[in-house]
Scaffold this motif. Structure first.
Motif: not given
Length: 121
Positions: A17-19, A58-59, A67-69, A79-81
């Motif tokens: 994972s990265l953020r 939306n993705y 991914f979660t924005i 942010y982008l998890q």
């Protein structure tokens, strides 16, 4: 003017994972949509995810469920998890913000400088 500064990229193993963070500063009245794009070597830049000022998201199909924005309007930051990373996620990631610099002004798009994400064992 407006500046966008990204951080959080790096080298991670598959499945890791990265953020990413992107902070906007300068002459900002309001920020509308905030987005993350990415560009892999030899490929066109593609949209990864967008979050509206009302926090609707939306993705791209390729990142849905991984991914979660999100955004913090008080900090003008997006942010982008990124979880369950794959080698095909390797790219330079850019943030974009649609910024209004005044009440009567239309929004303009501003881009960050990009941050490298490498997924490799």
């Amino acid at each position: 003017q407006v500046q966008l500064v990204e951080s959080g990229g790096g080298l991670v193993q598959p499945g890791g994972s990265l953020r990413l963070s992107c902070a906007a500063s300068g002459s900002i009245f309001r920020i509308n949509d905030m987005s993350w794009y990415r560009q892999a070597p030899g490929k066109e830049r593609e949209l990864v995810a967008t979050v509206t000022s009302g926090s609707s998201t939306n993705y791209a199909d390729s990142v849905k469920g991984r991914f979660t924005i999100s955004r913090d309007n008080g900090k003008n930051t997006v942010y982008l998890q990124m979880n369950s990373l794959k080698p095909e996620d390797t790219a330079v990631y850019y943030c974009k913000a649609a910024v209004r610099m005044g009440f009567y002004m239309n929004s303009q798009d501003y881009w960050g400088q990009g941050t490298q994400v490498t997924v490799s064992s």
